[in-house]
Design an enzyme around this catalytic site. Structure first.
Site, PDB file in Angstrom:
ATOM      1  N   HIS A 207      32.198  45.016  30.440  1.00  0.00           N
ATOM      2  CA  HIS A 207      32.366  43.558  30.631  1.00  0.00           C
ATOM      3  C   HIS A 207      33.691  43.093  30.026  1.00  0.00           C
ATOM      4  O   HIS A 207      33.723  42.280  29.107  1.00  0.00           O
ATOM      5  CB  HIS A 207      31.184  42.823  29.980  1.00  0.00           C
ATOM      6  CG  HIS A 207      30.377  42.006  30.929  1.00  0.00           C
ATOM      7  ND1 HIS A 207      29.702  42.558  31.989  1.00  0.00           N
ATOM      8  CD2 HIS A 207      30.150  40.660  30.996  1.00  0.00           C
ATOM      9  CE1 HIS A 207      29.065  41.596  32.641  1.00  0.00           C
ATOM     10  NE2 HIS A 207      29.336  40.424  32.069  1.00  0.00           N
ATOM     11  N   ASP A 211      34.734  36.067  32.171  1.00  0.00           N
ATOM     12  CA  ASP A 211      33.894  35.681  33.301  1.00  0.00           C
ATOM     13  C   ASP A 211      34.378  36.456  34.518  1.00  0.00           C
ATOM     14  O   ASP A 211      35.495  36.970  34.548  1.00  0.00           O
ATOM     15  CB  ASP A 211      33.991  34.168  33.544  1.00  0.00           C
ATOM     16  CG  ASP A 211      32.821  33.632  34.363  1.00  0.00           C
ATOM     17  OD1 ASP A 211      31.875  34.409  34.622  1.00  0.00           O
ATOM     18  OD2 ASP A 211      32.850  32.452  34.732  1.00  0.00           O
ATOM     19  N   GLY A 212      33.521  36.545  35.540  1.00  0.00           N
ATOM     20  CA  GLY A 212      33.899  37.221  36.778  1.00  0.00           C
ATOM     21  C   GLY A 212      33.698  38.716  36.786  1.00  0.00           C
ATOM     22  O   GLY A 212      34.061  39.388  37.755  1.00  0.00           O
ATOM     23  N   ASN A 213      33.081  39.271  35.727  1.00  0.00           N
ATOM     24  CA  ASN A 213      32.947  40.727  35.640  1.00  0.00           C
ATOM     25  C   ASN A 213      32.108  41.310  36.770  1.00  0.00           C
ATOM     26  O   ASN A 213      32.431  42.372  37.301  1.00  0.00           O
ATOM     27  CB  ASN A 213      32.340  41.107  34.288  1.00  0.00           C
ATOM     28  CG  ASN A 213      33.262  40.801  33.136  1.00  0.00           C
ATOM     29  OD1 ASN A 213      34.235  41.493  32.905  1.00  0.00           O
ATOM     30  ND2 ASN A 213      32.963  39.731  32.403  1.00  0.00           N
ATOM     31  N   ARG A 215      31.612  40.141  39.864  1.00  0.00           N
ATOM     32  CA  ARG A 215      32.337  40.111  41.130  1.00  0.00           C
ATOM     33  C   ARG A 215      33.492  41.105  41.142  1.00  0.00           C
ATOM     34  O   ARG A 215      33.737  41.786  42.144  1.00  0.00           O
ATOM     35  CB  ARG A 215      32.826  38.680  41.401  1.00  0.00           C
ATOM     36  CG  ARG A 215      31.720  37.756  41.886  1.00  0.00           C
ATOM     37  CD  ARG A 215      32.117  36.299  41.802  1.00  0.00           C
ATOM     38  NE  ARG A 215      32.083  35.834  40.414  1.00  0.00           N
ATOM     39  CZ  ARG A 215      32.470  34.629  40.016  1.00  0.00           C
ATOM     40  NH1 ARG A 215      32.946  33.761  40.907  1.00  0.00           N
ATOM     41  NH2 ARG A 215      32.387  34.273  38.750  1.00  0.00           N
ATOM     42  N   VAL A 216      34.212  41.216  40.031  1.00  0.00           N
ATOM     43  CA  VAL A 216      35.293  42.199  39.956  1.00  0.00           C
ATOM     44  C   VAL A 216      34.724  43.612  40.043  1.00  0.00           C
ATOM     45  O   VAL A 216      35.247  44.477  40.759  1.00  0.00           O
ATOM     46  CB  VAL A 216      36.114  42.026  38.666  1.00  0.00           C
ATOM     47  CG1 VAL A 216      37.123  43.166  38.518  1.00  0.00           C
ATOM     48  CG2 VAL A 216      36.848  40.687  38.683  1.00  0.00           C
ATOM     49  N   GLY A 217      33.624  43.856  39.316  1.00  0.00           N
ATOM     50  CA  GLY A 217      33.020  45.187  39.337  1.00  0.00           C
ATOM     51  C   GLY A 217      32.567  45.604  40.718  1.00  0.00           C
ATOM     52  O   GLY A 217      32.694  46.777  41.098  1.00  0.00           O
ATOM     53  N   ARG A 218      32.051  44.653  41.500  1.00  0.00           N
ATOM     54  CA  ARG A 218      31.642  44.992  42.875  1.00  0.00           C
ATOM     55  C   ARG A 218      32.851  45.143  43.788  1.00  0.00           C
ATOM     56  O   ARG A 218      32.844  45.974  44.704  1.00  0.00           O
ATOM     57  CB  ARG A 218      30.659  43.944  43.388  1.00  0.00           C
ATOM     58  CG  ARG A 218      29.284  44.053  42.718  1.00  0.00           C
ATOM     59  CD  ARG A 218      28.285  43.054  43.255  1.00  0.00           C
ATOM     60  NE  ARG A 218      28.566  41.685  42.878  1.00  0.00           N
ATOM     61  CZ  ARG A 218      28.198  41.118  41.736  1.00  0.00           C
ATOM     62  NH1 ARG A 218      27.531  41.817  40.824  1.00  0.00           N
ATOM     63  NH2 ARG A 218      28.480  39.848  41.474  1.00  0.00           N
TER      64      ARG A 218
END
Length: 395
Positions: A207, A211-213, A215-218
């Site tokens: 993480h 924020d946004g982890n 969505r970035v991870g996908r």
């Protein structure tokens, strides 16, 4: 199989004027030198899902309409997992006009980030940060592309590090953990889908951003698919497959942190199969919709209106200016084509305050929205809520 489980350390959460709070923060295992061993059943499931990814990519080669719309389905679905909800029409209108609600702007940014990620040669060397910067720049109270400097936690809104479901590692551990993760993604000899599923789970464990982890991870799944040969041009709507079972997603990530890699590999394989099915359904229903729209139009075979219909299949929200640029014609001629299609019931004009008029192919938008699973309240988990980022800013 056994995998290195996350360990924990006791840290203090300090806020001005308030007593310090003790909490457990993760110490992510380093995985760069690990080689997963799967049971025959899970390995076979992952191999089958990988084969379907390759097949889908070949099936959609040259299909510009579906190739354009699958990143939209992916961005809407990935955002919806996090409770950010917008329709396809709202997202496309924002992309054209720059005007729209905050959720639609966030999903549009997610689509840009997903497309950027899919073309990365590697997720190391700043790749992860560049995708995060594209996702949050101008739409969130974040430092685009920078690692967080304060704690975040995952849990119910209003929770603290002491009451959260999971607290990712302290900021001092992020750089080393992401470097180790990038090294793992460059390994050879690990099946592509297995490597990708594990890399995603490790990213979500670390993480690295405020924020946004999720969505970035996908989004980072797609360059791994591409560099490992599972896809060449297609952005498979994996997140739509995940959205169909959010509780399973949370359970698989929790199992991973406990040292079990099989659950996340199985979940990814099953989600890929669901995503492949959604992409094939999109191709079939879009072909039917195109035929239905063309049947409403009566024009000469040489008329430019047929080119407009082809454009609407991959861009179901347009403006006269976009159409004129696309066809190399004057705006007056673009309006003539648009008015003809509106009279035939193919498109509908919609006024966008401060931005003018867009022209919308409702039939295409309806089928896109209909393919995206609903994120029903009874089927979600508080563990999907990155409460720490919000609470941290409020503190």
């Amino acid at each position: 199989m056994s995998w290195r489980a996350v360990k924990y350390e006791i840290l203090e959460w300090r806020r001005p004027g308030l007593p310090a709070v003790l909490y457990e923060a993760a110490i992510p295992a380093l995985i760069g030198d690990l080689t997963p061993e799967l049971s025959p059943d899970i390995a076979a499931l992952a191999e089958g899902a990988s084969f379907e990814l390759v097949r889908l990519d070949a099936e959609l080669a040259g299909n510009a309409a579906v190739q354009s719309l699958t990143p939209l389905v992916e961005a809407i679905s990935s955002s919806r997992i996090e409770g950010v909800v917008a329709t396809a029409g709202a997202v496309l209108a924002v992309e054209l006009t720059g005007v729209g609600e905050s959720d639609a702007r966030a999903v549009a940014a997610n689509r840009r980030a997903t497309l950027m990620a899919s073309n990365l040669p590697t997720i190391g060397g700043g790749g992860m940060q560049s995708v995060h910067a594209e996702l949050v720049n101008g739409i969130a109270d974040e430092n685009p592309g920078e690692y967080r400097s304060r704690p975040v936690w995952i849990g119910r809104p209003g929770s603290s590090p002491a009451t959260a479901d999971f607290v990712p590692p302290a900021s001092e551990r992020i750089a080393g953990a992401t470097k180790d993760l990038a090294g793992f993604t460059n390994r050879v000899g690990i099946p592509a889908l297995t490597l990708t599923a594990i890399a995603h789970a490790q990213y979500e464990t670390v993480h690295p951003h405020g924020d946004g982890n999720g969505r970035v991870g996908r989004a980072l799944v797609h360059p791994l698919f591409r560099t490992r040969g599972l896809t060449r041009t297609t952005v498979t709507p994996l997140a739509a497959g995940i959205l169909a079972d959010p509780r399973g997603y949370v359970s698989a990530l929790e199992a991973y942190r406990s040292g079990d890699v099989e659950q996340i590999v199985r979940f990814f394989a099953e989600s890929i199969l669901r995503g492949v099915h959604i992409a094939r359904t999109l191709r079939r229903e879009l072909t039917d919709a195109q035929a239905g729209l063309r049947s409403r139009v009566h024009a000469r075979g040489s008329s430019g209106v047929w080119h407009v219909l082809d454009l609407l299949a991959r861009q179901p929200v347009v403006t006269a200016e976009l159409l004129a640029a696309h066809m190399g014609i004057a705006p007056t001629n673009a309006y003539r084509h648009l008015n003809q299609l509106a009279e035939a019931g193919v498109i509908t004009p919609k006024h966008v305050p401060r931005a003018g008029t867009t022209w919308v192919a409702e039939d295409v938008l309806t089928l896109i929205d209909g393919l995206i699973p609903e994120r029903r309240a009874g089927h979600t988990s508080p563990a999907l809520s990155n409460a720490g980022a919000r609470n941290e800013r409020q503190a």
